[in-house]
Scaffold this motif. Structure first.
Motif, PDB file in Angstrom:
ATOM      1  N   VAL A   1       0.783  -1.138   0.204  1.00 34.19           N
ATOM      2  CA  VAL A   1      -0.128  -0.037  -0.002  1.00 34.19           C
ATOM      3  C   VAL A   1       0.881   1.329  -0.146  1.00 34.19           C
ATOM      4  O   VAL A   1       0.530   2.177  -0.702  1.00 34.19           O
ATOM      5  CB  VAL A   1      -0.922  -0.111   1.225  1.00 34.19           C
ATOM      6  CG1 VAL A   1      -1.751   1.549   1.430  1.00 34.19           C
ATOM      7  CG2 VAL A   1      -2.002  -1.212   0.980  1.00 34.19           C
ATOM      8  N   ARG A   2       1.781   1.342   0.735  1.00 35.09           N
ATOM      9  CA  ARG A   2       2.744   2.361   0.899  1.00 35.09           C
ATOM     10  C   ARG A   2       3.583   2.800  -0.530  1.00 35.09           C
ATOM     11  O   ARG A   2       4.063   3.889  -0.706  1.00 35.09           O
ATOM     12  CB  ARG A   2       3.894   2.171   1.936  1.00 35.09           C
ATOM     13  CG  ARG A   2       3.069   2.250   3.364  1.00 35.09           C
ATOM     14  CD  ARG A   2       4.112   2.306   4.450  1.00 35.09           C
ATOM     15  NE  ARG A   2       4.857   1.096   4.840  1.00 35.09           N
ATOM     16  CZ  ARG A   2       4.559   0.254   5.506  1.00 35.09           C
ATOM     17  NH1 ARG A   2       3.406   0.501   6.061  1.00 35.09           N
ATOM     18  NH2 ARG A   2       5.238  -0.667   5.749  1.00 35.09           N
ATOM     19  N   ARG A   3       3.817   1.571  -1.369  1.00 40.83           N
ATOM     20  CA  ARG A   3       4.412   1.703  -2.738  1.00 40.83           C
ATOM     21  C   ARG A   3       3.400   2.281  -3.655  1.00 40.83           C
ATOM     22  O   ARG A   3       3.878   2.737  -4.537  1.00 40.83           O
ATOM     23  CB  ARG A   3       5.172   0.198  -3.108  1.00 40.83           C
ATOM     24  CG  ARG A   3       5.954  -0.190  -2.214  1.00 40.83           C
ATOM     25  CD  ARG A   3       6.529  -1.711  -2.833  1.00 40.83           C
ATOM     26  NE  ARG A   3       6.741  -1.621  -4.072  1.00 40.83           N
ATOM     27  CZ  ARG A   3       7.232  -2.724  -4.653  1.00 40.83           C
ATOM     28  NH1 ARG A   3       7.037  -3.834  -3.956  1.00 40.83           N
ATOM     29  NH2 ARG A   3       7.583  -2.840  -5.973  1.00 40.83           N
ATOM     30  N   ALA A   4       2.414   2.134  -3.696  1.00 38.38           N
ATOM     31  CA  ALA A   4       1.176   2.370  -4.704  1.00 38.38           C
ATOM     32  C   ALA A   4       0.783   3.652  -4.790  1.00 38.38           C
ATOM     33  O   ALA A   4       0.613   4.653  -3.813  1.00 38.38           O
ATOM     34  CB  ALA A   4      -0.024   1.344  -4.453  1.00 38.38           C
ATOM     35  N   ASP A   5       0.620   4.092  -6.164  1.00 36.96           N
ATOM     36  CA  ASP A   5      -0.154   5.185  -6.565  1.00 36.96           C
ATOM     37  C   ASP A   5      -1.547   5.141  -6.499  1.00 36.96           C
ATOM     38  O   ASP A   5      -2.318   5.946  -6.625  1.00 36.96           O
ATOM     39  CB  ASP A   5       0.521   5.843  -7.714  1.00 36.96           C
ATOM     40  CG  ASP A   5       2.149   6.022  -7.731  1.00 36.96           C
ATOM     41  OD1 ASP A   5       2.461   6.701  -6.656  1.00 36.96           O
ATOM     42  OD2 ASP A   5       2.885   5.374  -8.507  1.00 36.96           O
ATOM     43  N   LEU A   6      -1.870   4.010  -6.871  1.00 35.95           N
ATOM     44  CA  LEU A   6      -3.335   3.810  -7.308  1.00 35.95           C
ATOM     45  C   LEU A   6      -3.549   2.144  -6.854  1.00 35.95           C
ATOM     46  O   LEU A   6      -2.947   1.360  -6.746  1.00 35.95           O
ATOM     47  CB  LEU A   6      -3.588   3.258  -9.011  1.00 35.95           C
ATOM     48  CG  LEU A   6      -4.992   2.790  -9.446  1.00 35.95           C
ATOM     49  CD1 LEU A   6      -5.921   3.665  -9.040  1.00 35.95           C
ATOM     50  CD2 LEU A   6      -5.002   2.754 -10.970  1.00 35.95           C
ATOM     51  N   ILE A   7      -4.615   2.002  -6.133  1.00 35.27           N
ATOM     52  CA  ILE A   7      -4.898   0.740  -5.359  1.00 35.27           C
ATOM     53  C   ILE A   7      -6.472   0.519  -5.677  1.00 35.27           C
ATOM     54  O   ILE A   7      -7.365   1.160  -5.520  1.00 35.27           O
ATOM     55  CB  ILE A   7      -4.862   0.687  -3.857  1.00 35.27           C
ATOM     56  CG1 ILE A   7      -3.417   1.469  -3.274  1.00 35.27           C
ATOM     57  CG2 ILE A   7      -5.160  -0.300  -3.019  1.00 35.27           C
ATOM     58  CD1 ILE A   7      -3.440   1.875  -1.869  1.00 35.27           C
ATOM     59  N   SER A   8      -6.597  -0.775  -6.027  1.00 40.71           N
ATOM     60  CA  SER A   8      -7.598  -1.498  -6.546  1.00 40.71           C
ATOM     61  C   SER A   8      -8.266  -2.707  -5.528  1.00 40.71           C
ATOM     62  O   SER A   8      -7.374  -3.420  -5.391  1.00 40.71           O
ATOM     63  CB  SER A   8      -8.264  -1.971  -7.941  1.00 40.71           C
ATOM     64  OG  SER A   8      -7.738  -1.009  -8.939  1.00 40.71           O
ATOM     65  N   ALA A   9      -9.362  -2.745  -5.157  1.00 40.09           N
ATOM     66  CA  ALA A   9      -9.521  -3.837  -4.122  1.00 40.09           C
ATOM     67  C   ALA A   9     -10.938  -4.353  -4.500  1.00 40.09           C
ATOM     68  O   ALA A   9     -11.792  -3.740  -4.763  1.00 40.09           O
ATOM     69  CB  ALA A   9      -9.628  -3.348  -2.853  1.00 40.09           C
ATOM     70  N   ALA A  10     -10.966  -5.807  -4.489  1.00 40.33           N
ATOM     71  CA  ALA A  10     -12.251  -6.629  -5.161  1.00 40.33           C
ATOM     72  C   ALA A  10     -12.080  -7.753  -4.229  1.00 40.33           C
ATOM     73  O   ALA A  10     -11.668  -8.779  -4.436  1.00 40.33           O
ATOM     74  CB  ALA A  10     -12.354  -6.835  -6.334  1.00 40.33           C
ATOM     75  N   THR A  11     -12.636  -7.795  -3.140  1.00 43.01           N
ATOM     76  CA  THR A  11     -12.446  -9.056  -2.096  1.00 43.01           C
ATOM     77  C   THR A  11     -13.895  -8.873  -1.291  1.00 43.01           C
ATOM     78  O   THR A  11     -14.836  -8.203  -1.315  1.00 43.01           O
ATOM     79  CB  THR A  11     -11.154  -8.714  -0.966  1.00 43.01           C
ATOM     80  OG1 THR A  11     -11.764  -7.691   0.057  1.00 43.01           O
ATOM     81  CG2 THR A  11     -10.108  -8.524  -1.644  1.00 43.01           C
ATOM     82  N   ASN A  12     -14.081 -10.191  -0.532  1.00 45.05           N
ATOM     83  CA  ASN A  12     -15.056 -10.548   0.064  1.00 45.05           C
ATOM     84  C   ASN A  12     -15.009 -10.149   1.896  1.00 45.05           C
ATOM     85  O   ASN A  12     -15.377 -10.665   2.638  1.00 45.05           O
ATOM     86  CB  ASN A  12     -15.479 -11.953   0.111  1.00 45.05           C
ATOM     87  CG  ASN A  12     -16.070 -12.175  -1.243  1.00 45.05           C
ATOM     88  OD1 ASN A  12     -17.005 -11.335  -1.828  1.00 45.05           O
ATOM     89  ND2 ASN A  12     -15.675 -13.327  -1.920  1.00 45.05           N
ATOM     90  N   SER A  13     -13.842  -9.404   2.050  1.00 40.84           N
ATOM     91  CA  SER A  13     -13.169  -9.046   3.306  1.00 40.84           C
ATOM     92  C   SER A  13     -14.394  -8.460   4.213  1.00 40.84           C
ATOM     93  O   SER A  13     -15.186  -7.406   3.801  1.00 40.84           O
ATOM     94  CB  SER A  13     -12.195  -8.310   3.230  1.00 40.84           C
ATOM     95  OG  SER A  13     -11.839  -8.147   4.653  1.00 40.84           O
ATOM     96  N   THR A  14     -14.614  -8.844   5.533  1.00 39.27           N
ATOM     97  CA  THR A  14     -15.413  -8.154   6.411  1.00 39.27           C
ATOM     98  C   THR A  14     -14.552  -7.380   7.507  1.00 39.27           C
ATOM     99  O   THR A  14     -15.200  -6.689   8.458  1.00 39.27           O
ATOM    100  CB  THR A  14     -16.177  -9.351   7.123  1.00 39.27           C
ATOM    101  OG1 THR A  14     -15.398 -10.206   7.769  1.00 39.27           O
ATOM    102  CG2 THR A  14     -17.203  -9.802   6.272  1.00 39.27           C
ATOM    103  N   ALA A  15     -13.182  -7.337   7.229  1.00 33.49           N
ATOM    104  CA  ALA A  15     -12.355  -6.456   8.109  1.00 33.49           C
ATOM    105  C   ALA A  15     -11.408  -5.455   7.145  1.00 33.49           C
ATOM    106  O   ALA A  15     -11.101  -5.978   6.136  1.00 33.49           O
ATOM    107  CB  ALA A  15     -11.509  -7.394   8.978  1.00 33.49           C
ATOM    108  N   PRO A  16     -11.071  -4.530   7.655  1.00 29.87           N
ATOM    109  CA  PRO A  16      -9.957  -3.433   6.916  1.00 29.87           C
ATOM    110  C   PRO A  16      -8.965  -4.224   6.411  1.00 29.87           C
ATOM    111  O   PRO A  16      -8.121  -4.975   7.180  1.00 29.87           O
ATOM    112  CB  PRO A  16      -9.889  -2.329   7.605  1.00 29.87           C
ATOM    113  CG  PRO A  16     -11.093  -2.455   8.879  1.00 29.87           C
ATOM    114  CD  PRO A  16     -11.355  -3.828   8.958  1.00 29.87           C
ATOM    115  N   LEU A  17      -8.775  -3.931   5.054  1.00 28.61           N
ATOM    116  CA  LEU A  17      -7.351  -4.579   4.366  1.00 28.61           C
ATOM    117  C   LEU A  17      -6.387  -3.297   4.188  1.00 28.61           C
ATOM    118  O   LEU A  17      -5.218  -3.391   4.370  1.00 28.61           O
ATOM    119  CB  LEU A  17      -7.588  -5.511   3.288  1.00 28.61           C
ATOM    120  CG  LEU A  17      -8.557  -6.546   3.469  1.00 28.61           C
ATOM    121  CD1 LEU A  17      -8.732  -7.140   1.964  1.00 28.61           C
ATOM    122  CD2 LEU A  17      -7.764  -7.747   4.071  1.00 28.61           C
ATOM    123  N   ILE A  18      -7.057  -2.035   3.769  1.00 31.52           N
ATOM    124  CA  ILE A  18      -6.245  -0.927   3.425  1.00 31.52           C
ATOM    125  C   ILE A  18      -6.378   0.169   4.461  1.00 31.52           C
ATOM    126  O   ILE A  18      -7.557   0.539   4.641  1.00 31.52           O
ATOM    127  CB  ILE A  18      -6.779  -0.445   2.063  1.00 31.52           C
ATOM    128  CG1 ILE A  18      -6.597  -1.654   1.051  1.00 31.52           C
ATOM    129  CG2 ILE A  18      -6.094   0.591   1.688  1.00 31.52           C
ATOM    130  CD1 ILE A  18      -7.452  -1.334  -0.284  1.00 31.52           C
TER     131      ILE A  18
END
Length: 320
Positions: free
Chosen positions: A192-209
């Motif tokens: 996350v600290r390296r990225a300029d653009l972040i896309s997320a598509a998960t079924n998470s119920t807890a924060p990832l980013i």
């Protein structure tokens, strides 16, 4: 009466190269359509940890087309080669109700979802973004990569994270075979600290980013978390970012990332800076500075499916 034509995944992809998909969505949001908030039903699955989701999404343009998508989301069977998202889209002639076409619902969803994220990024991501992190290595992952590169050709590096590292490695290898600089990563906060653009598509119920890991100037594209109980971001990220949505009605009904932040007092509905229609029409301003953190939260809009289906059918069927 002739039978409606059927369009499978290969035909949908061929009819909707990414520039055409993004432009069709741009025109579709500008024109608008009637699209009620989708029906969302939990379907119990004996022996499984969570129910399946049955989504029913109608949309229409009076005097033109009517369409409806029926999607079944049932995670947990991927190891058996069974996709978690399956469904059909039916496109009708609006005035007569005559079925014109049936389309593979999963393929149409992948195409329009990544296309909508790319459309949002055309307003919200910096022009010089170089590193793209995709969180989640499911079917949407390669679609995100190619769709975003279509609107931000400055992207040169792709990072992929998944809870199952071997799955991220497999997607990265396939992208490398296509000539892209792609890398599977194990340390999500560092990525996350390296990225300029972040896309997320998960079924998470807890924060990832987490907001603490996101650099100034980053654009975050959240596509999972399509129920109130799900989320991919923490309150800190939602609170610090300039937040945009695909549709206000859908986001405030289903977007767990926003609804949970609202419940915690970290965000308010009036903090939403704009939706895709407002961005396209110039009624909402996009990115305002190079240091601004922008966040696009998508839960999916039936208008997007209608636009994509019309584009496929218009490209592949002769005019009546």
């Amino acid at each position: 009466m002739s039978q409606p034509a059927f369009f499978g995944p290969a035909e949908i992809e061929a009819a909707l190269p990414w520039p055409r998909m993004v432009e069709a969505l741009r025109e579709g949001f500008a024109a608008g359509a009637e699209a009620p908030v989708r029906h969302h039903h939990a379907v119990p699955r004996p022996g499984m940890d969570r129910p399946a989701d049955l989504l029913i999404m109608p949309a229409w343009r009076p005097g033109s087309s009517t369409g409806i998508k029926i999607v079944h989301v049932a995670p947990g069977h991927e190891a058996k080669g069974i996709p978690s998202i399956q469904g059909l889209y039916i496109l009708f002639d609006g005035p007569t109700g005559t079925p014109r076409a049936v389309l593979d619902g999963a393929a149409l969803t992948l195409r329009r979802t990544a296309g909508a994220s790319a459309l949002a990024a055309s307003f919200l991501a910096r022009d010089d973004v170089a590193t793209h992190l995709v969180v989640g290595a499911g079917a949407l992952c390669p679609n995100f990569v190619h769709a975003h590169r279509a609107v931000r050709p400055s992207l040169t590096k792709t990072l992929i994270w998944n809870r199952r590292p071997e799955k991220a490695a497999g997607v990265a290898q396939r992208l490398q075979e296509q000539g892209l600089d792609a890398e599977a990563v194990a340390d999500l906060p560092a990525a996350v600290r390296r990225a300029d653009l972040i896309s997320a598509a998960t079924n998470s119920t807890a924060p990832l980013i987490r907001g603490a890991d996101v650099r100034p100037g980053t654009h975050v594209d959240l596509v999972g978390a399509y129920t109130r109980a799900m989320r991919e971001s923490d309150d800190a990220l939602v609170g610090l970012a300039s937040v945009y949505v695909d549709t206000r009605e859908g986001a405030l009904a289903e977007a767990g990332d926003l609804l949970q932040a609202i419940d915690a007092g970290a965000f308010a509905p009036e903090d939403i800076r704009g939706d895709l229609r407002e961005l396209v029409l110039g009624k909402a301003q996009g990115r305002r500075s190079v240091d601004e953190v922008t966040l696009f939260k998508s839960v999916g809009a039936a208008l997007e499916d209608l636009v994509a289906a019309e584009a496929v059918v218009g490209a592949r069927l002769p005019k009546d």
